[in-house]
Design an enzyme around this catalytic site. Structure first.
Site, PDB file in Angstrom:
ATOM      1  N   CYS A   1      19.806  26.669 -19.458  1.00  0.00           N
ATOM      2  CA  CYS A   1      21.140  26.581 -18.843  1.00  0.00           C
ATOM      3  C   CYS A   1      22.257  26.489 -19.873  1.00  0.00           C
ATOM      4  CB  CYS A   1      21.199  25.393 -17.891  1.00  0.00           C
ATOM      5  SG  CYS A   1      19.882  25.424 -16.695  1.00  0.00           S
TER       6      CYS A   1
ATOM      7  N   HIS B   1      28.361  23.633 -16.609  1.00  0.00           N
ATOM      8  CA  HIS B   1      27.180  24.248 -16.002  1.00  0.00           C
ATOM      9  C   HIS B   1      27.007  23.659 -14.605  1.00  0.00           C
ATOM     10  CE1 HIS B   1      23.211  25.454 -15.045  1.00  0.00           C
ATOM     11  NE2 HIS B   1      22.657  24.274 -15.271  1.00  0.00           N
TER      12      HIS B   1
ATOM     13  N   ASN C   1      22.244  26.539  -8.868  1.00  0.00           N
ATOM     14  CA  ASN C   1      22.101  26.542 -10.328  1.00  0.00           C
ATOM     15  C   ASN C   1      21.580  27.918 -10.764  1.00  0.00           C
ATOM     16  OD1 ASN C   1      21.224  26.218 -12.960  1.00  0.00           O
ATOM     17  ND2 ASN C   1      20.297  24.197 -12.617  1.00  0.00           N
TER      18      ASN C   1
END
Ligand code: UT7
Length: 332
Positions: A114, A255, A285
């Site tokens: 990520c 993020h 996500n």
């Protein structure tokens, strides 16, 4: 000296939507639990046969078009992904380059989960500042649905598919330059978030095809705690080191893993709601794609203006983390 400027943004989200309601028919969960614990309401899922590179090309094409830079002047393509088209090779960056008609560029992938977009931003900045490259296309693209175990309620509620891309290019004007980027990793926490099968370190016999699926596994609660602690310290550090106050940040673009993590870091910086970019409710996500998809959202809403200062932060498998202070500097 050449500086690196963040010129343009583009993103792509596949059309198919997987809602919390849909997931509650697949695993033992509810819309209420997912919304309360994560902020996610729905996520996008790539069509059958649609690859990570297909999504990356869509995002990249938009970023190129919006940059005002000729495609032929791009001299490097970097893709951050943990769901590449092919397990080892060719890299997704080379496939994207080829689909864009760029067949004589430096092209490679990086794996920083990520945090991938912050990592490729720092690589682009370094290549430009060293004078080795002039126009770098960076792409965060993920088909996480391909590595998600839809029988595991601890992970399948979180992840979605999509891509985002940006053009980073050389400038002599320091006021346009990316100010600073932090990147870090600590493998002590490798087992918190991983795809334990399929590689040379596979915990299963390498001939056991079924066990070799590349599904993600996560110790969610432990990851959550390290994420809040690490990110909060990292963003405070980058602001202090650059003598920038949190009220000078136009857009905090974290993020998009969990609204509670975003809120905790935003509160630590005493940011106002209007400074915080939140897209987790509609995309979930999307790992390396989440920050550029979020930047693209504010761009398309007309909220991202030339000269706006963005603070990016990310956290992911590795464990990796990073932050960046980035003025939006389209070509005038
Ligand atoms: O992007 C890379 C980095 N990733 C992250 O930063 C993700 C970080 N982690 C998280 O976002 C959160 O930890 C989760 C959303 C994954 C989980 O939330 P949590 O508040 O940490 O829950 P938990 O894992 O502590 O589980 C609490 C309870 C457990 O039940 P018991 O033991 O209390 O009876 C779980 O079994 O919730 C249960 N649970 C669920 N219940 C309904 C776990 N997943 C679900 C679910 N639906 N999907």
């Amino acid at each position: 000296m050449a500086y690196a400027a963040f010129r343009s943004i583009g993103a792509y989200a596949p059309a198919d939507i997987l809602t919390n309601e849909d997931l509650s028919k697949m695993v033992d969960t509810t819309d209420e639990w997912i919304t309360k614990r994560t902020g996610i309401k729905e996520r996008r899922i790539a069509a059958k046969g649609q690859t990570t590179s297909d999504m990356g090309v869509e995002a990249a094409s938009l970023a190129i078009e919006r940059s005002g830079i000729a495609k032929e002047d791009i001299d490097m393509v970097i893709c951050a992904t943990i769901s590449p088209d092919y397990f080892c090779m060719p890299s997704t960056a080379t496939i994207i380059s080829n689909k864009l008609g760029l067949n004589n560029v430096t092209a490679f992938d990086i794996s920083a989960a990520c945090t991938g977009f912050v990592y490729i931003l720092s690589i682009a900045k370094a290549f430009i500042e060293s004078g080795m490259k002039k126009n770098v296309l960076i792409i965060g693209a993920e088909k996480l649905s391909a590595i998600t175990d839809y029988s595991d309620r601890g992970t399948c509620i979180l992840f979605g598919d999509g891509a985002g891309a940006a053009i980073i290019s050389a400038t002599d004007d320091k006021s346009e330059a990316i100010i600073d980027i932090h990147t870090a990793a600590d493998g002590t926490y490798a087992d918190l978030l991983m795809t334990p099968n399929g590689g040379s370190g596979s915990i299963h016999d390498s001939l056991d095809q079924e066990a070799n699926s590349c599904f993600m596994q996560m110790k969610g609660n432990e990851t959550f705690k390290v994420a809040v602690r690490t990110l909060t310290k990292d963003v405070i550090d980058i602001l202090e080191q650059n003598k920038i106050q949190s009220q000078d940040i136009t857009h905090f673009v974290p993020h998009q893993a969990n609204y509670r993590i975003i809120k905790a870091v935003g509160d630590a910086l005493k940011l106002k709601d209007e400074q915080v970019v939140m897209t987790v409710e509609k995309y979930g996500n999307t790992s390396g794609a989440s920050i550029p998809m979020a930047i693209n959202d504010i761009y398309e809403q007309g909220k991202l203006k030339s000269g706006d200062l963005m603070l990016l932060d990310a956290f992911g498998g590795g464990l990796t983390w990073g932050s960046a202070l980035v003025p939006f500097s389209p070509i005038k």
